[in-house]
Design a protein around this motif. Structure first.
Motif, short mmCIF file in Angstrom:
data_model
loop_
_atom_site.label_atom_id
_atom_site.label_comp_id
_atom_site.label_asym_id
_atom_site.label_seq_id
_atom_site.Cartn_x
_atom_site.Cartn_y
_atom_site.Cartn_z
N ALA A 448 0.83 -1.21 0.00
CA ALA A 448 0.00 0.00 0.00
C ALA A 448 0.86 1.25 0.00
N PHE A 451 2.39 1.67 -3.66
CA PHE A 451 1.53 2.13 -4.76
C PHE A 451 0.59 3.26 -4.32
N CYS A 454 -0.07 6.11 -6.78
CA CYS A 454 -0.58 5.73 -8.10
C CYS A 454 -2.01 6.21 -8.31
N ARG A 456 -6.01 5.89 -9.41
CA ARG A 456 -7.02 4.91 -9.04
C ARG A 456 -7.09 3.78 -10.05
N LYS A 459 -4.17 1.39 -9.51
CA LYS A 459 -4.40 0.62 -8.28
C LYS A 459 -5.41 -0.49 -8.52
N TRP A 462 -3.92 -3.33 -10.52
CA TRP A 462 -2.99 -4.15 -9.73
C TRP A 462 -3.74 -4.97 -8.70
N ARG A 478 -5.90 -3.54 -0.10
CA ARG A 478 -6.94 -2.51 -0.25
C ARG A 478 -7.22 -1.83 1.10
N ASP A 481 -4.27 0.34 2.14
CA ASP A 481 -4.23 1.57 1.34
C ASP A 481 -5.24 2.58 1.87
N SER A 486 -2.08 6.66 1.66
CA SER A 486 -0.79 6.88 1.00
C SER A 486 0.30 7.37 1.94
#
Length: 503
Positions: A448, A451, A454, A456, A459, A462, A478, A481, A486
């Motif tokens: 998390a 990425f 990154c 949406r 994400k 991935w 998920r 994150d 972030s």
């Protein structure tokens, strides 16, 4: 004249002053005839050479390899002909993505390269601290490396590019899982395993071939940093690996690795349940157990880092009779690309440099003569023997060291390997069966954090790949994150000893 050695120019002329430039009078301009000044400035302009495109930041040591177990049933290589055989070795460990001035303790794959100075020439193993890689076909390697380097507009590293590429290459999820796990930041080179990664081959005196994997099992504890521990360390030093390795060897704490091989009979590759030449796959140890071969010990720091580490040129094109290649697509390409990179970076005769010069008992006998850096003698005692065949006693080929033919079926073509569940089986086992709950939790948070910047859409793409590995994997990343928003500092700093990774 003092009793000290007299300073000279590169041509051997004595230097009267190393402090001031020659000028026209006390306040006059510098004279162009001051060849000593010109030499000094011109040399400084040329002291640096191009850094490696990948693996630019590295640390090296010298030592000895000793054979401890008999594997002559698999190979006729002279170094393995007898238990107790020894040869000198040189190793360079490195990060993949960072430039020459990058911090040592960044989350990255570590290069693990070895040069064995055997009696039959140099044998190089060019690998990593992971048994696999991100891609299985060299056609994608330049694209992959571009995602690890700087964005052409922002000149910043781009998580968006990394995860966008990985999401489009599902076979990469195995390596990315290892990278984002505890194993992603080794404490230093002395506390990580090494792997040849590729599938190689060996053949014995009867010409019987086996496929092999090379493993270098660390004899020190496996130790790694968390994100927060590494961030705190980088705040105090960017050279932690160099400091740890150099000081350990100077203090007599010599790091050691045991060479092991996995062995597969040649014909078994046709019936194996997975492609044994796929660089994104491991060979299960239950089916292909580790076989001990010998011990590597590094007990010397190079007297000059630039000479022995920066000039070191490792390539899978350096092999000896009894050790060969396989249909591994990445290996086949690297046989060319590594040596080609060295010719560009170091020069035509890069293998005549001290770090790369073979120590073979029979000496060096080839017809590659002129070009840049022609600083060695190689005339076989007869100046007329500068081509082959000749009648003047020049070296000739030896058919007895020929490699037996590879038994490979199929015509040359560009085969496209479609995505299949085979790309998810091994990372699924790693995630669900090898890692424990705490390791999985750290994996979710590391992923998390990586990425977090990154978009949406990247994400989601991935996470869809992770979903195919295991629903809990995608759900865990998920949730991490969403919780971190972030925040790369989501993992608290630990006061405990750096974590030991699951193997």
């Amino acid at each position: 004249m003092s009793d000290k050695n007299r300073l000279t120019t590169t041509a051997g002329a004595p230097v009267p002053s190393n402090n001031t430039s020659a000028t026209a009078g006390e306040r006059g301009p510098v004279l162009l005839q001051d060849y000593q000044l010109v030499e000094k400035l011109a040399h400084q302009n040329r002291e640096r050479i191009p850094e490696r495109v990948v693996h630019a930041k590295g640390w090296g040591a010298q030592g000895t390899f000793r054979v401890t177990h008999d594997i002559t049933q698999y190979t006729c290589a002279d170094i393995f002909s007898k238990v107790g055989n020894e040869c000198e070795i040189l190793s360079r460990w490195s990060t993949v993505a960072g430039e020459l001035g990058a911090a040592d303790a960044e989350r990255d794959v570590r290069g693990f390269s070895l040069k064995f100075y055997t009696n039959e020439g140099n044998w190089d193993v060019v690998g990593n601290n992971t048994p696999i890689f991100f891609v299985r076909d060299a056609f994608k390697f330049p694209d992959f490396i571009r995602t690890q380097k700087r964005h052409p507009k922002t000149n910043l590293r781009s998580p968006e590019a990394m995860f966008d590429f990985w999401a489009a290459q599902p076979e990469s999820v195995h390596q990315v899982t290892i990278l984002m796990s505890d194993r992603g930041i080794p404490v230093n080179p002395m506390h990580m395993h090494g792997y040849g990664s590729h599938t190689y081959s060996m053949w014995n005196k009867d010409g019987v071939r086996h496929w092999v994997k090379f493993h270098f099992r660390c004899q020190q504890p496996i130790q790694n940093y968390t994100n927060a521990e590494a961030e705190k360390l980088i705040g105090s030093t960017r050279e932690s690996y160099q400091e740890d390795l150099y000081n350990a060897i100077e203090d007599g704490n010599f790091p050691r690795w045991e060479l092991n091989i996995q062995v597969m009979p040649e014909a078994e590759a046709e019936t194996c349940g997975f492609n044994p030449f796929d660089l994104t796959k491991v060979w299960p140890h239950g089916d292909y157990p580790l076989i001990p071969v010998g011990m590597l010990e590094f007990d010397r720091n190079p007297e000059n880092y630039f000479q022995m580490v920066e000039n070191a040129a490792f390539s899978p094109s350096n092999k000896v009779p009894g050790i060969g290649y396989s249909p591994d697509k990445m290996l086949q390409a690297r046989v060319f690309s590594y040596a080609d990179a060295h010719r560009y970076r170091l020069g035509t005769h890069y293998e005549a440099l001290p770090a790369n010069a073979p120590k073979a008992a029979a000496g060096l006998n080839h017809y590659h003569k002129d070009g840049t850096m022609r600083f060695f003698t190689n005339d076989f005692g007869n100046p007329d023997a500068y081509y082959e065949p000749n009648q003047y006693g020049g070296p000739v080929a030896d058919p007895s060291v020929a490699e037996p033919p590879l038994r490979i079926n199929g015509d040359a073509d560009r085969y496209v390997q479609q995505e299949s569940d085979a790309d998810y089986v091994q990372p699924r086992k790693l995630y669900a069966e090898v890692l424990n709950d705490a390791e999985r939790d750290r994996l979710h948070k590391n992923m998390a954090a990586a990425f977090g910047p990154c978009s949406r859409s990247v994400k989601d793409r991935w996470l869809a790949v992770l979903e195919k590995v295991h629903p809990d994997y995608a759900a865990g990343v998920r949730a991490a994150d969403a919780a971190s928003d972030s925040d790369v500092n989501a993992i608290p700093v630990s006061d405990e000893t750096p974590t030991e990774a699951a193997e």
